[in-house]
Design a protein around this motif. Structure first.
Motif, PDB file in Angstrom:
ATOM      1  N   TRP A   3       5.073 -38.870 -35.154  1.00 40.14           N
ATOM      2  CA  TRP A   3       5.663 -37.760 -35.808  1.00 40.14           C
ATOM      3  C   TRP A   3       6.265 -36.779 -34.782  1.00 40.14           C
ATOM      4  O   TRP A   3       7.526 -36.135 -35.013  1.00 40.14           O
ATOM      5  N   LEU A   4       5.560 -36.315 -33.773  1.00 40.84           N
ATOM      6  CA  LEU A   4       6.139 -35.481 -32.794  1.00 40.84           C
ATOM      7  C   LEU A   4       7.377 -35.924 -32.114  1.00 40.84           C
ATOM      8  O   LEU A   4       8.279 -35.366 -31.780  1.00 40.84           O
ATOM      9  N   TRP A   5       7.271 -37.379 -31.860  1.00 43.27           N
ATOM     10  CA  TRP A   5       8.497 -38.118 -30.853  1.00 43.27           C
ATOM     11  C   TRP A   5       9.610 -38.122 -32.015  1.00 43.27           C
ATOM     12  O   TRP A   5      10.630 -37.746 -31.497  1.00 43.27           O
ATOM     13  N   ILE A   6       9.376 -38.175 -33.208  1.00 45.29           N
ATOM     14  CA  ILE A   6      10.594 -38.098 -34.254  1.00 45.29           C
ATOM     15  C   ILE A   6      11.241 -36.810 -34.125  1.00 45.29           C
ATOM     16  O   ILE A   6      12.399 -36.688 -34.244  1.00 45.29           O
ATOM     17  N   VAL A   7      10.487 -35.544 -34.326  1.00 42.63           N
ATOM     18  CA  VAL A   7      10.720 -34.387 -34.273  1.00 42.63           C
ATOM     19  C   VAL A   7      11.663 -34.012 -32.855  1.00 42.63           C
ATOM     20  O   VAL A   7      12.850 -33.460 -32.984  1.00 42.63           O
ATOM     21  N   VAL A   8      11.217 -34.497 -31.605  1.00 40.73           N
ATOM     22  CA  VAL A   8      11.730 -34.135 -30.453  1.00 40.73           C
ATOM     23  C   VAL A   8      13.052 -34.952 -30.333  1.00 40.73           C
ATOM     24  O   VAL A   8      13.847 -34.639 -29.652  1.00 40.73           O
ATOM     25  N   ASP A   9      13.042 -36.113 -30.593  1.00 47.70           N
ATOM     26  CA  ASP A   9      14.195 -37.269 -30.659  1.00 47.70           C
ATOM     27  C   ASP A   9      15.299 -36.430 -31.427  1.00 47.70           C
ATOM     28  O   ASP A   9      16.414 -36.517 -30.918  1.00 47.70           O
ATOM     29  N   ILE A  10      15.080 -35.960 -32.736  1.00 48.89           N
ATOM     30  CA  ILE A  10      16.056 -35.383 -33.419  1.00 48.89           C
ATOM     31  C   ILE A  10      16.754 -34.089 -32.520  1.00 48.89           C
ATOM     32  O   ILE A  10      17.852 -33.825 -32.705  1.00 48.89           O
ATOM     33  N   MET A  11      15.945 -33.406 -31.826  1.00 52.16           N
ATOM     34  CA  MET A  11      16.229 -32.378 -31.183  1.00 52.16           C
ATOM     35  C   MET A  11      17.173 -32.765 -29.829  1.00 52.16           C
ATOM     36  O   MET A  11      18.091 -32.030 -29.538  1.00 52.16           O
ATOM     37  N   TYR A  12      16.672 -33.871 -29.297  1.00 49.70           N
ATOM     38  CA  TYR A  12      17.364 -34.371 -28.067  1.00 49.70           C
ATOM     39  C   TYR A  12      18.612 -34.742 -28.372  1.00 49.70           C
ATOM     40  O   TYR A  12      19.625 -34.714 -27.356  1.00 49.70           O
ATOM     41  N   VAL A  13      18.954 -35.231 -29.277  1.00 50.63           N
ATOM     42  CA  VAL A  13      20.251 -35.996 -29.656  1.00 50.63           C
ATOM     43  C   VAL A  13      21.615 -35.045 -29.274  1.00 50.63           C
ATOM     44  O   VAL A  13      22.497 -35.188 -28.309  1.00 50.63           O
ATOM     45  N   PRO A  14      21.617 -33.995 -30.251  1.00 47.35           N
ATOM     46  CA  PRO A  14      22.656 -32.880 -29.989  1.00 47.35           C
ATOM     47  C   PRO A  14      22.571 -32.363 -28.567  1.00 47.35           C
ATOM     48  O   PRO A  14      23.593 -32.086 -27.934  1.00 47.35           O
ATOM     49  N   LEU A  15      21.402 -31.996 -27.959  1.00 49.13           N
ATOM     50  CA  LEU A  15      21.227 -31.194 -26.657  1.00 49.13           C
ATOM     51  C   LEU A  15      21.785 -32.107 -25.605  1.00 49.13           C
ATOM     52  O   LEU A  15      22.604 -31.643 -24.808  1.00 49.13           O
ATOM     53  N   LEU A  16      21.553 -33.544 -25.662  1.00 52.00           N
ATOM     54  CA  LEU A  16      22.037 -34.341 -24.449  1.00 52.00           C
ATOM     55  C   LEU A  16      23.365 -34.668 -24.643  1.00 52.00           C
ATOM     56  O   LEU A  16      24.082 -34.560 -23.554  1.00 52.00           O
ATOM     57  N   TRP A  17      23.888 -34.485 -25.823  1.00 48.67           N
ATOM     58  CA  TRP A  17      25.445 -34.942 -25.888  1.00 48.67           C
ATOM     59  C   TRP A  17      26.243 -33.438 -25.549  1.00 48.67           C
ATOM     60  O   TRP A  17      26.958 -33.610 -24.922  1.00 48.67           O
ATOM     61  N   TYR A  18      25.541 -32.516 -25.747  1.00 49.19           N
ATOM     62  CA  TYR A  18      26.154 -31.192 -25.347  1.00 49.19           C
ATOM     63  C   TYR A  18      26.297 -30.980 -23.627  1.00 49.19           C
ATOM     64  O   TYR A  18      27.077 -30.469 -23.172  1.00 49.19           O
ATOM     65  N   LYS A  19      25.176 -31.913 -23.130  1.00 49.30           N
ATOM     66  CA  LYS A  19      25.073 -31.599 -21.677  1.00 49.30           C
ATOM     67  C   LYS A  19      25.850 -32.995 -21.111  1.00 49.30           C
ATOM     68  O   LYS A  19      25.657 -33.197 -19.864  1.00 49.30           O
ATOM     69  N   HIS A  20      26.808 -33.651 -21.799  1.00 52.22           N
ATOM     70  CA  HIS A  20      27.426 -34.814 -21.506  1.00 52.22           C
ATOM     71  C   HIS A  20      26.774 -35.880 -20.951  1.00 52.22           C
ATOM     72  O   HIS A  20      27.302 -36.591 -20.295  1.00 52.22           O
ATOM     73  N   LEU A  21      25.494 -36.063 -21.341  1.00 50.09           N
ATOM     74  CA  LEU A  21      24.625 -37.028 -20.835  1.00 50.09           C
ATOM     75  C   LEU A  21      24.944 -37.982 -22.142  1.00 50.09           C
ATOM     76  O   LEU A  21      23.774 -38.430 -22.874  1.00 50.09           O
ATOM     77  N   TYR A  22      25.866 -39.005 -22.599  1.00 52.96           N
ATOM     78  CA  TYR A  22      26.305 -39.437 -23.663  1.00 52.96           C
ATOM     79  C   TYR A  22      25.293 -40.830 -23.794  1.00 52.96           C
ATOM     80  O   TYR A  22      24.841 -41.036 -24.718  1.00 52.96           O
ATOM     81  N   PRO A  23      25.224 -41.602 -22.645  1.00 52.99           N
ATOM     82  CA  PRO A  23      24.349 -42.617 -22.871  1.00 52.99           C
ATOM     83  C   PRO A  23      22.805 -42.357 -23.183  1.00 52.99           C
ATOM     84  O   PRO A  23      22.313 -43.059 -23.962  1.00 52.99           O
ATOM     85  N   THR A  24      22.350 -41.186 -22.703  1.00 50.20           N
ATOM     86  CA  THR A  24      21.155 -40.903 -22.763  1.00 50.20           C
ATOM     87  C   THR A  24      20.882 -40.094 -24.259  1.00 50.20           C
ATOM     88  O   THR A  24      20.134 -40.390 -25.099  1.00 50.20           O
ATOM     89  N   SER A  25      21.873 -39.574 -24.686  1.00 49.55           N
ATOM     90  CA  SER A  25      21.965 -38.830 -26.280  1.00 49.55           C
ATOM     91  C   SER A  25      21.859 -40.135 -27.080  1.00 49.55           C
ATOM     92  O   SER A  25      21.248 -40.065 -28.100  1.00 49.55           O
ATOM     93  N   ALA A  26      22.846 -41.388 -26.955  1.00 47.65           N
ATOM     94  CA  ALA A  26      22.423 -42.292 -27.691  1.00 47.65           C
ATOM     95  C   ALA A  26      21.194 -42.973 -27.488  1.00 47.65           C
ATOM     96  O   ALA A  26      20.721 -43.610 -28.461  1.00 47.65           O
ATOM     97  N   LEU A  27      20.366 -43.346 -26.401  1.00 49.08           N
ATOM     98  CA  LEU A  27      19.231 -43.613 -26.368  1.00 49.08           C
ATOM     99  C   LEU A  27      18.295 -42.944 -27.271  1.00 49.08           C
ATOM    100  O   LEU A  27      17.368 -43.569 -27.942  1.00 49.08           O
ATOM    101  N   TYR A  28      18.230 -41.517 -27.281  1.00 50.50           N
ATOM    102  CA  TYR A  28      17.480 -40.655 -28.046  1.00 50.50           C
ATOM    103  C   TYR A  28      17.669 -41.009 -29.632  1.00 50.50           C
ATOM    104  O   TYR A  28      16.634 -40.978 -30.291  1.00 50.50           O
ATOM    105  N   ALA A  29      19.001 -41.437 -29.747  1.00 49.26           N
ATOM    106  CA  ALA A  29      19.141 -41.764 -31.383  1.00 49.26           C
ATOM    107  C   ALA A  29      18.259 -43.224 -31.640  1.00 49.26           C
ATOM    108  O   ALA A  29      17.811 -43.286 -32.910  1.00 49.26           O
TER     109      ALA A  29
END
Length: 208
Positions: free
Chosen positions: A154-180
Motif C-alpha cells: 500500500w505504501l509503495w503504491i502511494v510513494v510510486d504515485i508521488m515519485y513519477v511526477p517528481l522524477l519527471w520534473y527533475k528530468h530523470l525520465y527513465p527513472t520516472s518511467a521505472l516508478y510508473a
C-alpha cells in the motif's frame, strides 16, 4: 498524443548509462520482491548503490541518503526473511500491527518536517519537502517489507504515485518511467502476497 510519446522516448533515451543500469536492476529487485524471492535483496543493494550517484547528481539529496539506508535495511531484511519466523525459520507474510502503523505515521510526519526544513534551509535542494516525504514513506514501506507485512505494498503504491511526477520534473525520465512500472508491480506484489498469506493460513488450519 503521438508527439508526446515521441518526446518521452527521446528524453528517456538521453538518460545516462548509470541511470539505465540502476533502472534495470531496480525493476528486477521489485519484481523479485513481488515474487517473494530472497534474491530481491542482493539485487536491491546493487541498484541502490547506483542510485546514490544518480540522485546526488540530480540534487535529490534526501533520496540519495535513502538509498544508503536501503542498502543497510536490505542486509537486515535478507536475514529477517531467512530466520525471522518462529524458531528462526523462514518469515511468513502477515498483517501490519496497529503499533507498527502508528510508528510509521509518527516517523513519516517527523522526518518530513525535520528533513524538509533542513533541506530547504541548508542545501540547494529544489523540492525539499517532496524529497523528504517520499524518503520517509519509502523507509516506512521498506520496514514493513522487511517484516513481510502485506500492507507494505500500500505504501509503495502511494510513494510510486508521488515519485513519477517528481522524477519527471527533475528530468530523470527513465527513472520516472521505472516508478510508473513500480506502481504496477506494487499492485501485483500485493495480490501475490495476499494469495501467499491465505495459503499459509490455510495450511495451518486443522484438518476436520
Amino acid at each position: 498524443m503521438l508527439q508526446a510519446l515521441y518526446d518521452f522516448w527521446t528524453a528517456a533515451a538521453g538518460g545516462s548509462p548509470l541511470e539505465w543500469v540502476a533502472v534495470l536492476t531496480g525493476f528486477a529487485c521489485v519484481w523479485l520482491a513481488a515474487r517473494e524471492s530472497l534474491w530481491n535483496f542482493p539485487v536491491a543493494i546493487v541498484s541502490c548503490a547506483l542510485y546514490v550517484l544518480v540522485y546526488y547528481q540530480a540534487g535529490l539529496y534526501s533520496d540519495g541518503f535513502l538509498q544508503i539506508l536501503f542498502i543497510l535495511l536490505s542486509l537486515y531484511g535478507w536475514y529477517q526473511w531467512l530466520y525471522g519466523g518462529r524458531n528462526e525459520t523462514k518469515l511468513a507474510v502477515s498483517r501490519t500491527r496497529p503499533t507498527e502503523w502508528l510508528g510509521c505515521l509518527l516517523f513519516v510526519a517527523s522526518y518530513t518536517l525535520g528533513a524538509g526544513y533542513y533541506l530547504q534551509h541548508h542545501t540547494d535542494a529544489t523540492t525539499p519537502h517532496w524529497d523528504a516525504i517520499t524518503t520517509a514513506i519509502s523507509l516506512a514501506a521498506q520496514y514493513l517489507l522487511m517484516r513481510k507485512r502485506l500492507e507494505n505494498w500500500w505504501l509503495w503504491i502511494v510513494v510510486d504515485i508521488m515519485y513519477v511526477p517528481l522524477l519527471w520534473y527533475k528530468h530523470l525520465y527513465p527513472t520516472s518511467a521505472l516508478y510508473a512500472l513500480y506502481l504496477g508491480l506494487a499492485v501485483y506484489g500485493y495480490w501475490e502476497w495476499r494469495q501467499a498469506m491465505r495459503r499459509e493460513q490455510a495450511a495451518l488450519q486443522p484438518v476436520a
